[in-house]
Design a protein around this motif. Sequence first.
Motif, PDB file in Angstrom:
ATOM      1  N   SER A 190      -3.046  -1.873  20.781  1.00  0.00           N
ATOM      2  CA  SER A 190      -3.117  -2.283  19.380  1.00  0.00           C
ATOM      3  C   SER A 190      -2.409  -1.269  18.493  1.00  0.00           C
ATOM      4  O   SER A 190      -2.286  -0.098  18.832  1.00  0.00           O
ATOM      5  CB  SER A 190      -4.571  -2.429  18.948  1.00  0.00           C
ATOM      6  N   TYR A 191      -1.917  -1.729  17.378  1.00  0.00           N
ATOM      7  CA  TYR A 191      -1.267  -0.853  16.417  1.00  0.00           C
ATOM      8  C   TYR A 191      -1.735  -1.227  15.024  1.00  0.00           C
ATOM      9  O   TYR A 191      -2.379  -2.254  14.834  1.00  0.00           O
ATOM     10  CB  TYR A 191       0.258  -0.907  16.532  1.00  0.00           C
ATOM     11  N   THR A 192      -1.458  -0.387  14.093  1.00  0.00           N
ATOM     12  CA  THR A 192      -1.991  -0.582  12.759  1.00  0.00           C
ATOM     13  C   THR A 192      -0.901  -0.683  11.707  1.00  0.00           C
ATOM     14  O   THR A 192       0.215  -0.213  11.903  1.00  0.00           O
ATOM     15  CB  THR A 192      -2.924   0.583  12.359  1.00  0.00           C
ATOM     16  N   LYS A 193      -1.275  -1.316  10.624  1.00  0.00           N
ATOM     17  CA  LYS A 193      -0.430  -1.363   9.434  1.00  0.00           C
ATOM     18  C   LYS A 193      -1.050  -0.360   8.477  1.00  0.00           C
ATOM     19  O   LYS A 193      -2.205  -0.491   8.085  1.00  0.00           O
ATOM     20  CB  LYS A 193      -0.457  -2.764   8.838  1.00  0.00           C
ATOM     21  N   SER A 194      -0.319   0.686   8.127  1.00  0.00           N
ATOM     22  CA  SER A 194      -0.823   1.719   7.228  1.00  0.00           C
ATOM     23  C   SER A 194      -0.283   1.479   5.830  1.00  0.00           C
ATOM     24  O   SER A 194       0.900   1.218   5.657  1.00  0.00           O
ATOM     25  CB  SER A 194      -0.414   3.107   7.704  1.00  0.00           C
ATOM     26  N   SER A 195      -1.163   1.570   4.843  1.00  0.00           N
ATOM     27  CA  SER A 195      -0.803   1.315   3.452  1.00  0.00           C
ATOM     28  C   SER A 195      -1.376   2.405   2.563  1.00  0.00           C
ATOM     29  O   SER A 195      -2.260   3.150   2.965  1.00  0.00           O
ATOM     30  CB  SER A 195      -1.349  -0.040   3.002  1.00  0.00           C
ATOM     31  N   ALA A 196      -0.847   2.487   1.350  1.00  0.00           N
ATOM     32  CA  ALA A 196      -1.318   3.481   0.376  1.00  0.00           C
ATOM     33  C   ALA A 196      -1.339   2.872  -1.016  1.00  0.00           C
ATOM     34  O   ALA A 196      -0.561   1.973  -1.327  1.00  0.00           O
ATOM     35  CB  ALA A 196      -0.406   4.703   0.391  1.00  0.00           C
ATOM     36  N   ARG A 197      -2.267   3.382  -1.849  1.00  0.00           N
ATOM     37  CA  ARG A 197      -2.350   2.975  -3.256  1.00  0.00           C
ATOM     38  C   ARG A 197      -2.634   4.217  -4.087  1.00  0.00           C
ATOM     39  O   ARG A 197      -3.475   5.031  -3.727  1.00  0.00           O
ATOM     40  CB  ARG A 197      -3.494   2.003  -3.483  1.00  0.00           C
ATOM     41  N   LEU A 198      -1.928   4.371  -5.190  1.00  0.00           N
ATOM     42  CA  LEU A 198      -2.225   5.452  -6.118  1.00  0.00           C
ATOM     43  C   LEU A 198      -3.428   5.052  -6.961  1.00  0.00           C
ATOM     44  O   LEU A 198      -3.608   3.880  -7.274  1.00  0.00           O
ATOM     45  CB  LEU A 198      -1.025   5.728  -7.024  1.00  0.00           C
ATOM     46  N   VAL A 199      -4.238   6.024  -7.302  1.00  0.00           N
ATOM     47  CA  VAL A 199      -5.398   5.793  -8.156  1.00  0.00           C
ATOM     48  C   VAL A 199      -5.249   6.715  -9.362  1.00  0.00           C
ATOM     49  O   VAL A 199      -5.086   7.928  -9.212  1.00  0.00           O
ATOM     50  CB  VAL A 199      -6.720   6.108  -7.419  1.00  0.00           C
ATOM     51  N   SER A 200      -5.312   6.140 -10.558  1.00  0.00           N
ATOM     52  CA  SER A 200      -5.152   6.947 -11.767  1.00  0.00           C
ATOM     53  C   SER A 200      -6.424   7.746 -12.047  1.00  0.00           C
ATOM     54  O   SER A 200      -7.465   7.508 -11.436  1.00  0.00           O
ATOM     55  CB  SER A 200      -4.840   6.049 -12.972  1.00  0.00           C
ATOM     56  N   ARG A 201      -6.349   8.664 -12.964  1.00  0.00           N
ATOM     57  CA  ARG A 201      -7.523   9.469 -13.319  1.00  0.00           C
ATOM     58  C   ARG A 201      -8.647   8.612 -13.877  1.00  0.00           C
ATOM     59  O   ARG A 201      -9.809   8.955 -13.766  1.00  0.00           O
ATOM     60  CB  ARG A 201      -7.132  10.538 -14.332  1.00  0.00           C
ATOM     61  N   SER A 202      -8.288   7.481 -14.474  1.00  0.00           N
ATOM     62  CA  SER A 202      -9.311   6.587 -15.026  1.00  0.00           C
ATOM     63  C   SER A 202      -9.871   5.628 -13.972  1.00  0.00           C
ATOM     64  O   SER A 202     -10.736   4.817 -14.266  1.00  0.00           O
ATOM     65  CB  SER A 202      -8.744   5.793 -16.203  1.00  0.00           C
ATOM     66  N   GLY A 203      -9.366   5.703 -12.737  1.00  0.00           N
ATOM     67  CA  GLY A 203      -9.890   4.890 -11.644  1.00  0.00           C
ATOM     68  C   GLY A 203      -9.175   3.579 -11.430  1.00  0.00           C
ATOM     69  O   GLY A 203      -9.636   2.737 -10.667  1.00  0.00           O
ATOM     70  N   VAL A 204      -8.045   3.380 -12.074  1.00  0.00           N
ATOM     71  CA  VAL A 204      -7.281   2.144 -11.919  1.00  0.00           C
ATOM     72  C   VAL A 204      -6.383   2.251 -10.681  1.00  0.00           C
ATOM     73  O   VAL A 204      -5.668   3.233 -10.523  1.00  0.00           O
ATOM     74  CB  VAL A 204      -6.432   1.859 -13.183  1.00  0.00           C
ATOM     75  N   PHE A 205      -6.437   1.219  -9.821  1.00  0.00           N
ATOM     76  CA  PHE A 205      -5.629   1.204  -8.612  1.00  0.00           C
ATOM     77  C   PHE A 205      -4.237   0.684  -8.896  1.00  0.00           C
ATOM     78  O   PHE A 205      -4.060  -0.293  -9.616  1.00  0.00           O
ATOM     79  CB  PHE A 205      -6.265   0.306  -7.543  1.00  0.00           C
ATOM     80  N   GLY A 206      -3.245   1.331  -8.300  1.00  0.00           N
ATOM     81  CA  GLY A 206      -1.867   0.863  -8.384  1.00  0.00           C
ATOM     82  C   GLY A 206      -1.610  -0.182  -7.324  1.00  0.00           C
ATOM     83  O   GLY A 206      -2.514  -0.601  -6.601  1.00  0.00           O
ATOM     84  N   THR A 207      -0.368  -0.598  -7.204  1.00  0.00           N
ATOM     85  CA  THR A 207      -0.016  -1.606  -6.206  1.00  0.00           C
ATOM     86  C   THR A 207      -0.029  -0.997  -4.802  1.00  0.00           C
ATOM     87  O   THR A 207       0.177   0.199  -4.626  1.00  0.00           O
ATOM     88  CB  THR A 207       1.382  -2.196  -6.486  1.00  0.00           C
TER      89      THR A 207
END
Length: 73
Positions: free
Chosen positions: A16-33
């Motif tokens: 098995s293999y994985t799809k790795s993803s990332a999201r930036l989180v602002s100081r106010s807690g808002v998630f980016g794309t």
Amino acid sequence: MLVFHTVVPTSTIPYSYTKSSARLVSRSGVFGTTKTLTSDGRVPQVDARPSSRFTVIWQQATHPGTIKSVTGP
């Protein structure tokens, strides 16, 4: 930064293999794309520096199985 990985449903254990993803989180807690780091990886590892820079390292699942990395944000 939030980094996560999910097992690709079409892969089979023990190959098995994985799809790795990332999201930036602002100081106010808002998630980016969500940004896909790889769709052909396994054994992802994450490290963070005091300067808020992150490094994700993984092994490529397909031949030749090289080690890949990305640093950000």
